[in-house]
Design a protein around this motif. Sequence first.
Motif, PDB file in Angstrom:
ATOM      1  N   LYS A  64     -11.006 -41.996 -40.543  1.00 60.79           N
ATOM      2  CA  LYS A  64     -11.100 -40.895 -41.499  1.00 60.79           C
ATOM      3  C   LYS A  64     -10.225 -39.726 -41.058  1.00 60.79           C
ATOM      4  N   GLU A  89      -9.615 -20.874 -50.695  1.00 65.35           N
ATOM      5  CA  GLU A  89      -9.651 -22.300 -51.052  1.00 65.35           C
ATOM      6  C   GLU A  89      -8.384 -23.043 -50.635  1.00 65.35           C
ATOM      7  N   ARG A  92     -12.826 -35.752 -47.101  1.00 64.80           N
ATOM      8  CA  ARG A  92     -13.634 -34.760 -46.389  1.00 64.80           C
ATOM      9  C   ARG A  92     -15.118 -34.919 -46.692  1.00 64.80           C
ATOM     10  N   ALA A  93     -15.419 -35.420 -47.865  1.00 63.54           N
ATOM     11  CA  ALA A  93     -16.824 -35.615 -48.241  1.00 63.54           C
ATOM     12  C   ALA A  93     -17.370 -36.968 -47.792  1.00 63.54           C
ATOM     13  N   SER A  94     -16.482 -37.846 -47.345  1.00 58.73           N
ATOM     14  CA  SER A  94     -16.907 -39.205 -46.991  1.00 58.73           C
ATOM     15  C   SER A  94     -17.363 -39.287 -45.545  1.00 58.73           C
ATOM     16  N   ARG A  95     -18.014 -40.394 -45.219  1.00 53.20           N
ATOM     17  CA  ARG A  95     -18.414 -40.650 -43.845  1.00 53.20           C
ATOM     18  C   ARG A  95     -17.251 -41.265 -43.073  1.00 53.20           C
ATOM     19  N   SER A 145      -8.180 -26.813 -49.663  1.00 56.19           N
ATOM     20  CA  SER A 145      -8.176 -27.919 -50.630  1.00 56.19           C
ATOM     21  C   SER A 145      -6.763 -28.432 -50.894  1.00 56.19           C
ATOM     22  N   GLU A 184     -10.047 -34.295 -50.869  1.00 47.16           N
ATOM     23  CA  GLU A 184     -11.416 -33.869 -51.170  1.00 47.16           C
ATOM     24  C   GLU A 184     -12.401 -35.012 -50.941  1.00 47.16           C
ATOM     25  N   VAL A 185     -12.034 -36.197 -51.385  1.00 52.32           N
ATOM     26  CA  VAL A 185     -12.917 -37.360 -51.215  1.00 52.32           C
ATOM     27  C   VAL A 185     -13.082 -37.691 -49.742  1.00 52.32           C
TER      28      VAL A 185
END
Length: 618
Positions: A361, A158, A269-272, A161, A266-267
């Motif tokens: 991004k 991990e 990496r999960a976003s477009r 992260s 984290e946000v």
Amino acid sequence: MTPTSRMTIVPALILGSLIGAAPPAHAENLFKMLFGGGIQQREARERRAEEQRPQAAPAPAPVARISAPSYRTYKADRLVPVSFKALLEAPRTVSFEPSLDGASFAEALAGLDGYELAAEKPVARAIEAHYLAHDDFIWVSGTSVNTRAVEAMRVLGEAGSYGLDPADYAVRPPSPGFDMTDMPARHRDLIRFEMALSARVLRYVRDAFGGRIDPNRISGYYDFPEKPLDLEAVLATLSRTRDVRPYLESRHPQNERYQALRAELEVLRASRENDIVVDARLFLKPGGSSPELPKLLQLFARETDDAFRAEHGAVLAANAATEAYGPELVAVVKAAQAFKGLSADGIVGPRTVAAFAGVSKADRIAKVEIALEQLRWHPSDLGSPRVFINQPAYTATYNEGGEDRLSMRVVVGKVSNQTSFFFDEIEQIDYNPYWGVPQSILVNEMLPRLRQDPGYLDRSGYEITDAKGRRISSSSINWYQYGGKVPYSVRQTPSEANALGELKILFPNKHAIYMHDTPSKSLFQRDVRAFSHGCVRLSDPRAMAAAVLGKPVEHVADKIRQGHSTEKVTRKIPVYVAYFTAWPDQSGKVEYFDDVYDRDSRLLKALEATAEVRAPTS
């Protein structure tokens, strides 16, 4: 013979008889007595003329500019082999009967013969020392890896992260199934896994605790103390504890800004990827129009906060599709600029666009990962109270009790005179201060002028002293004889024109950087505020001085009225002269800033160099 002839001949005869009768030296003196007046005068005139004839001036010493620190090609430490020689040669009592219950450490040691494991030098030495002193496994129980090892490998997996690369810590465990009739082979796999996992766990702990690179190798602009870490103690702790995850995670910085950056990563990496793209060259004044305006207004609504939307949401909604920059939108644009820390002039330009839409991004992820790495160079607990100066944001903040009590604009060093990246501790306030002119400014900027105008410093309120502390007039010095170093101390006396203004806040350091007032107030109104010679100019120095002293601003004003004086700061207040292009505010919202000194790219190259060294390892 005429009377006249006799008168002429007699003195000649007398002179001839006297010369003939006198020694040569006396004759010469007598000659000079009778006829030498004119000769002596002529010789004296010639001597005076020679003395007054202009002499060729000695060649002036060439001015050798004092250069600023440079950036260097980063050289990562090479890995070294872990030596198992002492471990293999240590006397032990070993049973040679095959064991079905599991491998004893002593039985398994033979599996290290011929095993090659590379690690950082401190890691290799810690492994050698620990296992020489402890004849036991940490990560193996019986014939399998234990729960401690499983938990450790999960944490290492991990690592991403935290902005680390999981590949740097990867270890392949032995297969769960094995041939029961070939226990030596199983013992070999287990002992090699034991050493490999210890090596990667220690690498992880070092990286989490102090970062993957040594920032001081990048440039003299970086100045961070070494963070001592006892790796043998780490292994000893891991051999005893079953709380592997909490222990390994506790090696990371334990402050709220680090946690906020990790959450942002984290946000992201999960976003477009950015779905709204605005022309970076947009330049729009009130009264103009552009098809880019609706997109920018949409970003104003999305990239601000609830308070902004509550105040300006209705206007944004009413003008969502308009391309005309009417008067009703000027206040919205100014508020949006202020929200991002820009000059609220109502003119939409590249900096306004960049603040809301200019960072992709991928760029944001890179900035956050760099910020996480840089925070690992700092103390885990940043302290309270503290002063935090973020150069790319051009701000200085006083934080106490977890709250930003005071924040102000600052001016930092020019690209040619960059402000360094370090932390220290505030010691004192100087009121109506003297300004000690650094050698770099004296040589690079003042010396050329002093050669043409030696009295310049005398007229401008500067004091000059020699090595013995004696005052000297500027006009009395031959400035042409000095080039790279001037053997005098120069300081500007307190006055309204003094470069440091009313006060300076000192945290003595080898870079001669401090916070101070300035008479050049107009520079604080600019968005890009990199204009100083390296020190940090404060837009509200009285408020900052009062904050660090823990006293009212009136106290500071009274001290200024009393003239030159010094006041010690009695509390422990760390000051961070920092450089973060991604930084969270106290609410956890991460803001992004331009890389004014291009330091992020140099740090990325250092990380790449480190990754190349680690890549071939098993």
